[in-house]
Scaffold this active site. Structure first.
Site, mmCIF file in Angstrom:
data_model
loop_
_atom_site.group_PDB
_atom_site.id
_atom_site.type_symbol
_atom_site.label_atom_id
_atom_site.label_comp_id
_atom_site.label_asym_id
_atom_site.label_seq_id
_atom_site.Cartn_x
_atom_site.Cartn_y
_atom_site.Cartn_z
ATOM 1 N N ASP A 9 0.844 -1.202 0.000
ATOM 2 C CA ASP A 9 0.000 0.000 0.000
ATOM 3 C C ASP A 9 0.876 1.247 0.000
ATOM 4 O O ASP A 9 0.989 1.975 0.994
ATOM 5 C CB ASP A 9 -0.937 -0.028 1.207
ATOM 6 N N LYS A 33 0.117 -7.639 -3.049
ATOM 7 C CA LYS A 33 -1.199 -7.041 -3.272
ATOM 8 C C LYS A 33 -1.018 -5.603 -3.724
ATOM 9 O O LYS A 33 -0.297 -4.823 -3.104
ATOM 10 C CB LYS A 33 -2.044 -7.060 -2.001
ATOM 11 N N ASP A 60 -6.317 -5.672 -5.800
ATOM 12 C CA ASP A 60 -7.355 -5.487 -4.782
ATOM 13 C C ASP A 60 -8.105 -4.172 -5.018
ATOM 14 O O ASP A 60 -7.830 -3.167 -4.376
ATOM 15 C CB ASP A 60 -6.677 -5.500 -3.404
ATOM 16 N N LEU A 61 -9.062 -4.199 -5.951
ATOM 17 C CA LEU A 61 -9.826 -2.991 -6.272
ATOM 18 C C LEU A 61 -11.261 -3.042 -5.751
ATOM 19 O O LEU A 61 -11.980 -2.048 -5.824
ATOM 20 C CB LEU A 61 -9.832 -2.757 -7.791
ATOM 21 N N LYS A 62 -11.700 -4.193 -5.267
ATOM 22 C CA LYS A 62 -13.004 -4.325 -4.610
ATOM 23 C C LYS A 62 -14.143 -3.731 -5.440
ATOM 24 O O LYS A 62 -14.905 -2.876 -4.982
ATOM 25 C CB LYS A 62 -12.992 -3.667 -3.225
ATOM 26 N N ASP A 65 -20.435 -2.357 -8.361
ATOM 27 C CA ASP A 65 -21.197 -1.477 -9.245
ATOM 28 C C ASP A 65 -22.281 -2.319 -9.904
ATOM 29 O O ASP A 65 -22.474 -3.487 -9.544
ATOM 30 C CB ASP A 65 -20.254 -0.846 -10.281
ATOM 31 N N ILE A 66 -22.988 -1.748 -10.857
ATOM 32 C CA ILE A 66 -24.011 -2.527 -11.544
ATOM 33 C C ILE A 66 -23.325 -3.649 -12.326
ATOM 34 O O ILE A 66 -22.159 -3.520 -12.731
ATOM 35 C CB ILE A 66 -24.880 -1.651 -12.458
ATOM 36 N N PRO A 67 -24.008 -4.778 -12.530
ATOM 37 C CA PRO A 67 -23.362 -5.931 -13.164
ATOM 38 C C PRO A 67 -22.687 -5.623 -14.499
ATOM 39 O O PRO A 67 -21.568 -6.097 -14.743
ATOM 40 C CB PRO A 67 -24.519 -6.916 -13.332
ATOM 41 N N THR A 120 -12.073 -5.892 7.587
ATOM 42 C CA THR A 120 -11.575 -6.227 8.922
ATOM 43 C C THR A 120 -11.589 -5.032 9.867
ATOM 44 O O THR A 120 -11.395 -5.192 11.066
ATOM 45 C CB THR A 120 -10.148 -6.797 8.851
ATOM 46 N N ARG A 212 1.380 -3.535 7.096
ATOM 47 C CA ARG A 212 2.320 -2.783 7.920
ATOM 48 C C ARG A 212 3.278 -3.619 8.754
ATOM 49 O O ARG A 212 4.426 -3.200 8.946
ATOM 50 C CB ARG A 212 1.527 -1.811 8.798
#
Length: 233
Positions: A9, A33, A60-62, A65-67, A120, A212
């Site tokens: 990150d 990641k 890791d963009l998670k 949105d609409i399908p 988390t 971290r």
């Protein structure tokens, strides 16, 4: 298939590449990641650069949105040759099926696709108060995992504390990718549902995502090796 994934990150390409240079002499190239901060700062090219160095990549963009939008976006991401990517399970089964469709290439190959259940950093109190979800958090995560399995996904992202629940509901082969990992002698930071690498292995995690405790360590390579030792051995 178990592995340790380092959450890179960082806010720039230079920063992440400088960090990964520290692992040039390692006996194994870490699985890394790439999250929103780095991807939005450096663009798709950073994925290609890290991949060219021989690292496996969890993008890791998670997506949530609409399908149709998720389907088209996943089609674009499939060209980056990452090894794993994700969506939010809260986007519904239809959206997850669309993600899988978009991610699958013409030859049938695709990266692993997992769905985020609850972050988390989300406690049950916050889930109830902020999100108006009144079921117990473990029940919600198990239900989201079952939805992801029905949609054809490979697994979910959950805290290590829920990994065993996911396995019980969806089977041993269904992947549990678990952030929220801290060494026993480390601070929790902003994570709520956490555990150690060794305990995550015992509970049933397949991949642990560690940020971290490795990236901010005085000796990141030593911290990574410690994490591998505790989780894989």
């Amino acid at each position: 298939m178990k592995d340790v994934i380092i959450a890179c990150d960082f806010s720039s390409a230079d920063a992440v590449l400088e960090f990964l240079d520290k692992f040039s002499g390692c006996e194994r190239k870490p699985f890394v990641k790439i999250g929103m901060e780095l991807f939005y700062a450096a663009g798709p090219d950073i994925v290609r650069k890290i991949k060219a160095r021989g690292h496996r990549i969890f993008l890791d963009l998670k997506l949530h949105d609409i399908p149709n939008t998720v389907r088209k976006t996943m089609k674009v991401l499939s060209d980056l040759d990452v090894d794993m990517t994700n969506v939010h399970a809260g986007g519904t089964i239809e959206m997850m099926k669309a993600a899988l469709e978009g991610l699958t290439r013409e030859d049938g190959s695709r990266p692993m696709l997992v769905a985020v259940t609850q972050l988390t950093s989300t406690s049950e109190e916050r889930m109830r108060g902020d999100l108006l979800i009144d079921h117990p958090i473990a029940e919600v995560i198990a239900h989201y995992a079952a939805n992801a399995k029905e949609a054809g996904l490979d697994g979910v992202v959950c805290s290590p504390l829920e990994a065993s629940i996911v396995k019980e509901r969806c089977g041993r082969e269904f992947l549990a990718v678990t952030p929220g990992i801290r060494f026993a002698d480390a601070a929790a930071d902003d994570q709520v549902r956490i555990t150690t690498p060794a305990r995550a292995r015992e509970i049933g995690s397949d991949f642990i995502v560690v940020g971290r405790p490795i990236t901010a360590a005085q000796d990141p390579v030593a911290a990574y090796r410690r994490c591998v030792e505790e989780f894989l051995n």
